[in-house]
Design a protein around this motif. Structure first.
Motif, mmCIF file in Angstrom:
data_model
loop_
_atom_site.group_PDB
_atom_site.id
_atom_site.type_symbol
_atom_site.label_atom_id
_atom_site.label_comp_id
_atom_site.label_asym_id
_atom_site.label_seq_id
_atom_site.Cartn_x
_atom_site.Cartn_y
_atom_site.Cartn_z
ATOM 1 N N ARG A 88 -54.032 -12.323 30.673
ATOM 2 C CA ARG A 88 -53.324 -11.529 29.673
ATOM 3 C C ARG A 88 -52.314 -10.630 30.391
ATOM 4 O O ARG A 88 -52.661 -9.876 31.304
ATOM 5 N N SER A 89 -51.058 -10.720 29.956
ATOM 6 C CA SER A 89 -49.947 -10.010 30.580
ATOM 7 C C SER A 89 -49.247 -9.169 29.530
ATOM 8 O O SER A 89 -49.137 -9.570 28.368
ATOM 9 N N ILE A 90 -48.734 -8.015 29.935
ATOM 10 C CA ILE A 90 -48.047 -7.127 29.001
ATOM 11 C C ILE A 90 -46.817 -6.521 29.668
ATOM 12 O O ILE A 90 -46.828 -6.232 30.873
ATOM 13 N N HIS A 91 -45.760 -6.383 28.886
ATOM 14 C CA HIS A 91 -44.530 -5.745 29.354
ATOM 15 C C HIS A 91 -44.496 -4.321 28.826
ATOM 16 O O HIS A 91 -44.614 -4.101 27.610
ATOM 17 N N LEU A 92 -44.336 -3.350 29.730
ATOM 18 C CA LEU A 92 -44.313 -1.935 29.367
ATOM 19 C C LEU A 92 -43.027 -1.299 29.875
ATOM 20 O O LEU A 92 -42.624 -1.518 31.022
ATOM 21 N N GLY A 93 -42.398 -0.506 29.032
ATOM 22 C CA GLY A 93 -41.180 0.184 29.428
ATOM 23 C C GLY A 93 -41.452 1.365 30.337
ATOM 24 O O GLY A 93 -42.541 1.945 30.342
ATOM 25 N N VAL A 94 -40.431 1.735 31.109
ATOM 26 C CA VAL A 94 -40.524 2.821 32.088
ATOM 27 C C VAL A 94 -39.428 3.837 31.807
ATOM 28 O O VAL A 94 -38.290 3.466 31.489
ATOM 29 N N THR A 95 -39.785 5.122 31.940
ATOM 30 C CA THR A 95 -38.806 6.209 31.903
ATOM 31 C C THR A 95 -38.918 6.971 33.215
ATOM 32 O O THR A 95 -39.998 7.467 33.550
ATOM 33 N N TYR A 96 -37.827 7.052 33.959
ATOM 34 C CA TYR A 96 -37.891 7.663 35.286
ATOM 35 C C TYR A 96 -38.186 9.160 35.227
ATOM 36 O O TYR A 96 -38.834 9.696 36.123
ATOM 37 N N THR A 97 -37.729 9.835 34.190
ATOM 38 C CA THR A 97 -37.908 11.287 34.113
ATOM 39 C C THR A 97 -39.294 11.694 33.639
ATOM 40 O O THR A 97 -39.692 12.844 33.832
ATOM 41 N N ASP A 98 -40.029 10.771 33.015
ATOM 42 C CA ASP A 98 -41.346 11.114 32.492
ATOM 43 C C ASP A 98 -42.263 9.897 32.596
ATOM 44 O O ASP A 98 -42.405 9.121 31.641
ATOM 45 N N PRO A 99 -42.910 9.720 33.747
ATOM 46 C CA PRO A 99 -43.754 8.534 33.927
ATOM 47 C C PRO A 99 -45.099 8.613 33.212
ATOM 48 O O PRO A 99 -45.802 7.599 33.124
ATOM 49 N N ALA A 100 -45.467 9.765 32.685
ATOM 50 C CA ALA A 100 -46.798 9.929 32.101
ATOM 51 C C ALA A 100 -47.083 8.934 30.974
ATOM 52 O O ALA A 100 -48.177 8.349 30.935
ATOM 53 N N PRO A 101 -46.165 8.727 30.013
ATOM 54 C CA PRO A 101 -46.476 7.757 28.948
ATOM 55 C C PRO A 101 -46.726 6.344 29.471
ATOM 56 O O PRO A 101 -47.569 5.623 28.924
ATOM 57 N N THR A 102 -46.003 5.948 30.516
ATOM 58 C CA THR A 102 -46.239 4.618 31.076
ATOM 59 C C THR A 102 -47.601 4.555 31.738
ATOM 60 O O THR A 102 -48.314 3.551 31.619
ATOM 61 N N ARG A 103 -48.000 5.615 32.438
ATOM 62 C CA ARG A 103 -49.342 5.636 33.027
ATOM 63 C C ARG A 103 -50.410 5.493 31.946
ATOM 64 O O ARG A 103 -51.386 4.752 32.107
ATOM 65 N N THR A 104 -50.219 6.198 30.852
ATOM 66 C CA THR A 104 -51.179 6.107 29.749
ATOM 67 C C THR A 104 -51.222 4.699 29.184
ATOM 68 O O THR A 104 -52.296 4.148 28.894
ATOM 69 N N ALA A 105 -50.044 4.082 29.020
ATOM 70 C CA ALA A 105 -49.981 2.722 28.492
ATOM 71 C C ALA A 105 -50.640 1.728 29.444
ATOM 72 O O ALA A 105 -51.306 0.780 29.002
ATOM 73 N N ILE A 106 -50.470 1.923 30.750
ATOM 74 C CA ILE A 106 -51.105 1.038 31.730
ATOM 75 C C ILE A 106 -52.620 1.114 31.601
ATOM 76 O O ILE A 106 -53.319 0.089 31.584
ATOM 77 N N ARG A 107 -53.147 2.321 31.494
ATOM 78 C CA ARG A 107 -54.603 2.474 31.369
ATOM 79 C C ARG A 107 -55.115 1.816 30.091
ATOM 80 O O ARG A 107 -56.148 1.128 30.087
ATOM 81 N N ALA A 108 -54.385 2.004 28.986
ATOM 82 C CA ALA A 108 -54.803 1.390 27.728
ATOM 83 C C ALA A 108 -54.768 -0.132 27.819
ATOM 84 O O ALA A 108 -55.666 -0.827 27.311
ATOM 85 N N ALA A 109 -53.731 -0.656 28.463
ATOM 86 C CA ALA A 109 -53.602 -2.110 28.585
ATOM 87 C C ALA A 109 -54.709 -2.698 29.455
ATOM 88 O O ALA A 109 -55.315 -3.722 29.100
ATOM 89 N N THR A 110 -54.972 -2.080 30.584
ATOM 90 C CA THR A 110 -56.024 -2.612 31.461
ATOM 91 C C THR A 110 -57.393 -2.489 30.804
ATOM 92 O O THR A 110 -58.234 -3.380 30.950
ATOM 93 N N ASP A 111 -57.625 -1.417 30.067
ATOM 94 C CA ASP A 111 -58.895 -1.278 29.343
ATOM 95 C C ASP A 111 -59.065 -2.391 28.314
ATOM 96 O O ASP A 111 -60.191 -2.787 27.987
ATOM 97 N N ALA A 112 -57.942 -2.894 27.783
ATOM 98 C CA ALA A 112 -57.972 -3.962 26.781
ATOM 99 C C ALA A 112 -57.997 -5.360 27.412
ATOM 100 O O ALA A 112 -57.947 -6.356 26.686
#
Length: 285
Positions: free
Chosen positions: A232-256
């Motif tokens: 299972r693969s997922i594409h997640l967007g990145v924002t250079y000025t605020d990486p926190a939302p991407t970190r949260t999305a990574i954790r949610a994706a790996t948990d799933a």
């Protein structure tokens, strides 16, 4: 453990910029794969801006990297006849020394006007949804057969007809490069269940992502395939000025259960962006 990669959309950016990022990433062990997309015209920003042809660019990048696995996320099956696509992909696998992940999908949504216009602009037909699903399934069958068949063959399908089809050279990878199918529709997930080694979905709505993954499990069960055989693969967007939302999305994706993570990098790319991805996004995960 999750396997992380980057995506550099080859539009509104220069070739040298993409090459720099890929060569940087090639030296960062935490980044295992890198991706382009497959559009002939921009789907964002200036509609008359630059957009590079995906497979041509991928071959150039394959020749100038040494470690990264690489591919298109994902090839439009509407753009190229499948036998031609099999030949192109085999060539890139040879050039890369066996590092190709073969991404393919049905093609652009008919309700996306910036994506739809590239078909009319290049004289390409845009068939209905049923045609796109049926032709994708046949394309996957034909491409795999071309990569593995030791002899020429004929194929008489509803959408694809070949006489004396043969691919030489074969891909370096045996039995063939991993097949990555991207998309989220129910009909496409049935194609994924039959043909894919990796399934990729655009992220953003995790409840929908999770429900689509469960539907894929069901379709696999219906045909007697082990769902665990499909990464299972997922594409997640990145924002250079605020990486926190991407970190949260990574954790949610790996948990799933999504352990193949593609991080979409917006242009312009900061200097050292590959190491930034490793330090700010991958390490905290």
């Amino acid at each position: 453990m999750p396997r992380f990669g980057i995506m550099t959309a080859p539009m509104q950016v220069g070739y040298e910029d993409i090459l720099r990022v890929w060569q940087e990433a090639d030296g960062v062990p935490q980044i295992e794969h890198a991706w382009l997309f497959d559009h002939l015209m921009p789907i964002g920003g200036d509609p008359l801006g630059p957009a590079y042809e995906g497979w041509t660019l991928l071959s150039a990048l394959a020749a100038q990297t040494r470690r990264l696995r690489l591919g298109l996320l994902v090839t439009s099956n509407r753009f190229r006849p499948p036998a031609m696509l099999a030949k192109i992909a085999a060539t890139v696998d040879v050039v890369s020394g066996g590092r190709l992940d073969f991404g393919i999908g049905a093609g652009s949504r008919p309700d996306h006007p910036l994506a739809r216009r590239e078909y009319e602009a290049h004289g390409l037909p845009f068939h209905d949804f049923a045609h796109s699903m049926g032709s994708l399934a046949e394309a996957c069958t034909v491409i795999r057969h071309l990569w593995t068949s030791p002899e020429p063959f004929d194929f008489d399908g509803e959408y694809v007809r070949l006489t004396g089809a043969y691919c030489n050279p074969k891909p370096v990878q045996h039995p063939h490069p991993p097949i990555v199918i991207g998309g989220r529709s129910s009909a496409l997930l049935r194609v994924v269940a039959t043909h894919a080694d990796i399934w990729n979905i655009p992220g953003g709505n995790m409840p929908d992502v999770i429900s689509r993954s469960a539907l894929l499990d069901r379709y696999c069960a219906e045909i007697g395939r082990n769902p665990a055989d499909i990464t299972r693969s997922i594409h997640l967007g990145v924002t250079y000025t605020d990486p926190a939302p991407t970190r949260t999305a990574i954790r949610a994706a790996t948990d799933a259960g999504f352990h193949h993570i593609v991080l979409g990098l917006p242009a312009p790319y900061p200097e050292g962006v590959a190491q930034w991805v490793a330090d700010e996004l991958i390490a905290p995960s």
